[in-house]
Motif scaffolding. Structure first.
Motif, mmCIF file in Angstrom:
data_model
loop_
_atom_site.group_PDB
_atom_site.id
_atom_site.type_symbol
_atom_site.label_atom_id
_atom_site.label_comp_id
_atom_site.label_asym_id
_atom_site.label_seq_id
_atom_site.Cartn_x
_atom_site.Cartn_y
_atom_site.Cartn_z
ATOM 1 N N GLN A 68 -32.083 -19.482 16.485
ATOM 2 C CA GLN A 68 -31.462 -19.014 15.260
ATOM 3 C C GLN A 68 -32.161 -18.783 13.918
ATOM 4 O OE1 GLN A 68 -28.191 -17.470 15.521
ATOM 5 N NE2 GLN A 68 -28.851 -16.547 13.558
ATOM 6 N N HIS A 69 -32.999 -19.682 13.843
ATOM 7 C CA HIS A 69 -33.891 -19.855 12.685
ATOM 8 C C HIS A 69 -34.752 -18.601 12.691
ATOM 9 C CE1 HIS A 69 -36.033 -21.992 9.427
ATOM 10 N NE2 HIS A 69 -37.401 -21.200 9.971
ATOM 11 N N ASN A 70 -35.372 -18.289 13.764
ATOM 12 C CA ASN A 70 -36.206 -17.195 13.888
ATOM 13 C C ASN A 70 -35.475 -15.964 13.703
ATOM 14 O OD1 ASN A 70 -38.668 -18.510 14.558
ATOM 15 N ND2 ASN A 70 -37.915 -18.593 16.716
ATOM 16 N N ILE A 71 -34.248 -15.797 14.086
ATOM 17 C CA ILE A 71 -33.380 -14.635 13.898
ATOM 18 C C ILE A 71 -33.052 -14.442 12.420
ATOM 19 C CG2 ILE A 71 -31.158 -13.336 14.575
ATOM 20 C CD1 ILE A 71 -31.489 -14.759 17.261
ATOM 21 N N ASP A 72 -32.949 -15.496 11.730
ATOM 22 C CA ASP A 72 -32.440 -15.585 10.434
ATOM 23 C C ASP A 72 -33.576 -15.161 9.679
ATOM 24 O OD1 ASP A 72 -29.948 -16.295 11.113
ATOM 25 O OD2 ASP A 72 -30.411 -18.493 10.461
ATOM 26 N N ALA A 73 -35.055 -15.304 10.362
ATOM 27 C CA ALA A 73 -36.303 -14.847 9.476
ATOM 28 C C ALA A 73 -36.685 -13.492 9.800
ATOM 29 C CB ALA A 73 -37.272 -15.920 9.902
ATOM 30 N N GLY A 74 -35.686 -12.749 10.624
ATOM 31 C CA GLY A 74 -35.961 -11.517 11.074
ATOM 32 C C GLY A 74 -36.435 -11.081 12.321
ATOM 33 N N LEU A 75 -36.474 -12.050 13.242
ATOM 34 C CA LEU A 75 -36.646 -11.671 14.673
ATOM 35 C C LEU A 75 -35.470 -10.863 15.174
ATOM 36 C CD1 LEU A 75 -38.719 -12.444 17.229
ATOM 37 C CD2 LEU A 75 -37.057 -13.951 17.800
ATOM 38 N N TYR A 76 -35.792 -9.766 15.697
ATOM 39 C CA TYR A 76 -34.403 -9.067 16.313
ATOM 40 C C TYR A 76 -34.166 -9.656 17.579
ATOM 41 C CZ TYR A 76 -31.688 -4.995 17.524
ATOM 42 O OH TYR A 76 -30.550 -4.310 17.989
ATOM 43 N N PRO A 77 -32.819 -9.843 17.861
ATOM 44 C CA PRO A 77 -32.324 -10.563 19.175
ATOM 45 C C PRO A 77 -32.362 -9.489 20.342
ATOM 46 C CG PRO A 77 -30.454 -9.862 17.561
ATOM 47 C CD PRO A 77 -31.780 -9.627 16.846
ATOM 48 N N ALA A 78 -33.303 -9.122 20.771
ATOM 49 C CA ALA A 78 -33.470 -8.084 21.756
ATOM 50 C C ALA A 78 -33.096 -8.528 22.965
ATOM 51 C CB ALA A 78 -34.932 -7.704 21.891
ATOM 52 N N ASP A 79 -32.792 -9.923 23.213
ATOM 53 C CA ASP A 79 -32.245 -10.342 24.415
ATOM 54 C C ASP A 79 -30.953 -10.172 24.849
ATOM 55 O OD1 ASP A 79 -31.719 -12.214 22.224
ATOM 56 O OD2 ASP A 79 -31.409 -13.916 23.559
ATOM 57 N N GLN A 80 -30.033 -10.107 23.894
ATOM 58 C CA GLN A 80 -28.591 -9.672 23.821
ATOM 59 C C GLN A 80 -28.487 -8.343 24.225
ATOM 60 O OE1 GLN A 80 -25.936 -11.686 22.481
ATOM 61 N NE2 GLN A 80 -27.408 -13.270 22.078
ATOM 62 N N ALA A 81 -27.772 -7.991 25.316
ATOM 63 C CA ALA A 81 -27.918 -6.619 25.966
ATOM 64 C C ALA A 81 -27.290 -5.810 24.985
ATOM 65 C CB ALA A 81 -27.090 -6.778 27.114
ATOM 66 N N ALA A 82 -26.355 -5.985 24.008
ATOM 67 C CA ALA A 82 -25.543 -5.039 23.173
ATOM 68 C C ALA A 82 -26.674 -4.851 22.031
ATOM 69 C CB ALA A 82 -24.317 -5.526 22.769
ATOM 70 N N ASP A 83 -27.319 -5.662 21.579
ATOM 71 C CA ASP A 83 -28.432 -5.357 20.590
ATOM 72 C C ASP A 83 -29.664 -4.678 21.294
ATOM 73 O OD1 ASP A 83 -27.299 -6.784 18.309
ATOM 74 O OD2 ASP A 83 -27.423 -8.747 19.343
ATOM 75 N N ARG A 84 -29.939 -4.884 22.411
ATOM 76 C CA ARG A 84 -31.055 -4.216 23.149
ATOM 77 C C ARG A 84 -30.578 -2.936 23.101
ATOM 78 N NH1 ARG A 84 -33.451 -6.425 28.653
ATOM 79 N NH2 ARG A 84 -33.132 -8.464 27.578
ATOM 80 N N ALA A 85 -29.585 -2.536 23.767
ATOM 81 C CA ALA A 85 -28.942 -1.149 23.701
ATOM 82 C C ALA A 85 -28.881 -0.533 22.511
ATOM 83 C CB ALA A 85 -27.683 -1.224 24.328
ATOM 84 N N LYS A 86 -28.485 -1.052 21.728
ATOM 85 C CA LYS A 86 -28.628 -0.470 20.030
ATOM 86 C C LYS A 86 -30.182 -0.094 19.785
ATOM 87 C CE LYS A 86 -27.542 -1.603 15.467
ATOM 88 N NZ LYS A 86 -27.234 -2.836 14.486
ATOM 89 N N LEU A 87 -30.898 -1.231 20.043
ATOM 90 C CA LEU A 87 -32.363 -0.903 19.781
ATOM 91 C C LEU A 87 -32.992 0.339 20.420
ATOM 92 C CD1 LEU A 87 -35.315 -2.015 18.721
ATOM 93 C CD2 LEU A 87 -35.282 -3.363 20.633
ATOM 94 N N CYS A 88 -32.661 0.224 22.036
ATOM 95 C CA CYS A 88 -33.440 1.172 22.668
ATOM 96 C C CYS A 88 -33.006 2.518 22.203
ATOM 97 C CB CYS A 88 -33.428 1.172 23.966
ATOM 98 S SG CYS A 88 -33.751 -0.589 24.665
ATOM 99 N N LEU A 89 -31.478 2.743 22.312
ATOM 100 C CA LEU A 89 -30.786 3.757 22.080
ATOM 101 C C LEU A 89 -31.124 4.697 20.822
ATOM 102 C CD1 LEU A 89 -27.222 2.907 23.392
ATOM 103 C CD2 LEU A 89 -28.909 4.660 24.422
ATOM 104 N N SER A 90 -31.577 3.772 19.650
ATOM 105 C CA SER A 90 -31.882 4.315 18.274
ATOM 106 C C SER A 90 -32.927 5.395 18.477
ATOM 107 C CB SER A 90 -32.434 3.206 17.492
ATOM 108 O OG SER A 90 -33.575 2.615 17.498
ATOM 109 N N CYS A 91 -33.836 5.145 19.577
ATOM 110 C CA CYS A 91 -34.828 6.171 19.753
ATOM 111 C C CYS A 91 -34.627 7.022 20.892
ATOM 112 C CB CYS A 91 -36.291 5.423 20.016
ATOM 113 S SG CYS A 91 -36.951 4.739 18.456
ATOM 114 N N HIS A 92 -34.054 6.434 21.912
ATOM 115 C CA HIS A 92 -33.777 7.261 23.250
ATOM 116 C C HIS A 92 -32.551 7.954 23.393
ATOM 117 C CE1 HIS A 92 -37.307 5.835 25.696
ATOM 118 N NE2 HIS A 92 -37.293 4.902 24.845
ATOM 119 N N LEU A 93 -31.663 7.863 22.394
ATOM 120 C CA LEU A 93 -30.694 8.774 22.121
ATOM 121 C C LEU A 93 -30.391 9.458 20.854
ATOM 122 C CD1 LEU A 93 -28.206 9.916 23.350
ATOM 123 C CD2 LEU A 93 -26.791 7.939 22.678
ATOM 124 N N GLY A 94 -30.467 8.513 19.831
ATOM 125 C CA GLY A 94 -30.531 8.676 18.414
ATOM 126 C C GLY A 94 -29.604 8.182 17.492
#
Ligand code: HEC
Ligand code: HEC
Ligand code: HEC
Ligand code: HEC
Length: 446
Positions: free
Chosen positions: A164-190
């Protein structure tokens, strides 16, 4: 130009062996579907300093040539990324003759300096956020997915630093499936801010297609879901990842319909519609009026993910299936008639959230086969006649057969399915229909 996506022709065995790395069987007790956490800012929008790939790549950090034993992470992430991951060449792609042609067609000076292209092909953060070793030419580098490291780099490798400390410092929670989806889709869907519009497609950009689980497997693995990964992070198997990928893609598609439909020109934003409703030979009319409830000759929304959601609803939230179908028909019609969409979109979103919640909580060993049956029936009723639907069905079926340990048994049939969708331009809905009828027959006798 209709581009053939690579995973479709990917040999089955190759993707299967990779998927073993990621398939984790077990309970989902540690499951945290987004919604229960505060939505993280996408790396491209964070306020952090992005230090550049070179800052992550040293031999004692993530630049080891071979995986290191006794370390919580592989430490050869850089090598995997730089040698095998296409994200590494995303910027170089902007220097190719193909990109030059796209840029010329769009009236851009060039592709590699245009934000329009860099927003998806690089870690295009503001100049003030670029650290000393930052290079745009690194393409989609570590921090484009993991967030600007300016604040977390010094402490994140320290075993005493909690996540959580890392996440608060800016690490993106790419492990969480929903956050990961948001990440990938930002470029792969728009998103509302960056989008591969029909102008860009018309200039020669390949059509985008995405499925969270499949693309996660196709991206060369630079992490292992092992004991300490599970102790610290969210993890789910392919089924749960697929479920969240489907619900989140639909959600994102609805947002794009909301924000991008009005192109400001004579036509709405055409890239939100199924490319093949317009781009197909006149000698092969495709009558799909019944499914969408639209009159013949209508242009249909790209509803590839919606079709998979029906199967998911049928299995996980049966009382919602009909409602969802009616709502999607209403959406096709409201878009075609340019009626206000806000109320309809809000209630579709509510139902999708319920379907996601129910599907994730019920995910378990019997669900893959039940989903396969639902998809087989839908396919045998000609619901995948649009190429984009057939493509999503193929990725889903492949994942589900694997999850149900039926892939070897259905290999011959699966090869036939892949052959049906291997060439977008030669796609024949009648052949796919016959393949799906056969699938339904095979499943109904087992
Ligand atoms: C900043 C934008 C961006 C993000 C975020 C992103 N991608 Fe990509 N991805 C790209 C671009 C651009 C390419 C194409 C690179 C090229 O070939 O030039 C690509 C290519 C790929 C490919 C190769 C596709 C092929 O046809 O071979 C896979 C697989 C992939 N991405 C998976 C993912 C996954 C999984 C995620 C989320 C964890 C993700 N991507 C996040 C921009 C992005
Ligand atoms: C919304 C994000 C997005 C935008 C904007 C975008 N691209 Fe892409 N582009 C992608 C993704 C994702 C892929 C990979 C598609 C795949 O293989 O699944 C890709 C693939 C490509 C490819 C094919 C690469 C290959 O190896 O086959 C070219 C060429 C390309 N983009 C050029 C451009 C240019 C030039 C621009 C600006 C006019 C641009 N792109 C804007 C996301 C984007
Ligand atoms: C296209 C997106 C993307 C890019 C680019 C990317 N990663 Fe990752 N990375 C992921 C995803 C998704 C995961 C799995 C979820 C997680 O652990 O956050 C991951 C996991 C990791 C992990 C965690 C391993 C563990 O066992 O906990 C490390 C370390 C890592 N990446 C380092 C890097 C480095 C270093 C680079 C650049 C050389 C890089 N990543 C580039 C998406 C990406
Ligand atoms: C409502 C109908 C419609 C939809 C939907 C549509 N297009 Fe188009 N597209 C057109 C028209 C009209 C043109 C301009 C005439 C032409 O060049 O064929 C065009 C042009 C193009 C061109 C340039 C063709 C050329 O020969 O220069 C490409 C490439 C293209 N579209 C790709 C796509 C993709 C990819 C999608 C889906 C994301 C899509 N289109 C969705 C109607 C549509």
């Amino acid at each position: 130009m209709m581009h053939q996506t690579h995973y479709i022709s990917e040999p089955i065995s190759a993707s299967k062996s990779l998927s073993i790395l990621l398939v984790v069987v077990g309970l989902f007790s540690s499951l945290l579907v987004a919604g229960s956490t505060i939505a993280a800012e996408l790396p491209q929008n964070d306020q952090e300093i992005h230090l550049g790939v070179a800052s992550c790549a040293s031999g004692v950090c993530h630049g080891s040539v071979r995986p290191k034993s006794g370390s919580a992470v592989l430490q050869n992430e850089y090598v995997t990324w730089s040698r095998h991951d296409r994200h590494r060449i995303a910027y170089q792609t902007l220097l190719t003759p193909e990109s030059a042609r796209i840029a010329t067609n769009l009236g851009l000076k060039n592709a590699h300096e245009a934000s329009l292209c860099l927003d998806c092909h690089a870690d295009n953060v503001a100049v003030e956020q670029q650290g000393e070793k930052f290079l745009l030419s690194d393409g989609v580098g570590c921090e484009a997915c993991h967030g600007g490291a300016g604040d977390y780099i010094s402490e994140h490798a320290d075993a005493a630093t909690d996540r959580q400390h890392n996440i608060d410092a800016g690490l993106y929670p790419a492990d969480q499936a929903a956050d990961r989806a948001k990440l990938c889709l930002s470029c792969h869907l728009g998103t509302a801010d960056k989008f591969a519009s029909h102008d860009i497609m018309g200039a020669g950009h390949p059509r985008l297609a995405f499925e969270l689980d499949t693309f996660g497997i196709l991206q060369p693995a630079h992490y292992l879901v092992d004991e300490d990964y599970r102790a610290e992070k969210w993890y789910g198997d392919s089924l749960v990842t697929w479920v969240i990928g489907q619900t989140r893609s639909t959600e994102q598609t609805l947002s794009l319909i909301e924000t991008r439909l009005d192109s400001g020109g004579l036509f709405p934003e055409l890239a939100l519609f199924d490319c093949h409703t317009c781009h197909h030979p006149m000698s092969e009319p495709r009558w799909l009026a019944n499914r969408t409830g639209l009159p013949p000759g209508s242009v249909r929304l790209n509803d590839a993910n919606f079709v998979m959601l029906f199967a998911l609803a049928q299995v996980a939230a049966p009382s919602l299936e009909m409602t969802l179908r009616e709502q999607m028909t209403a959406l096709h019609q409201a878009v075609a008639r340019r009626q206000p969409l806000a109320d309809l979109l809000a209630s579709i979103r509510q139902n999708i959230a319920i379907i996601e919640r129910d599907a994730v909580s019920q995910a378990g060993p019997t669900m893959p086969l039940r989903l396969l049956r639902a998809i087989a029936v839908a396919g045998s009723e000609d619901q995948f006649a649009d190429y984009v639907a057939a493509e999503q069905a193929t990725m889903a079926i492949d994942m589900l057969l694997n999850a149900a340990s039926l892939r070897d048994e259905y290999r011959t049939w699966l090869d036939r399915l892949y052959a049906d969708v291997s060439d977008e331009d030669a796609y024949n809905p009648d052949e796919l229909l016959a393949t799906m009828v056969e699938f339904n027959r095979l499943l109904s006798v087992r």
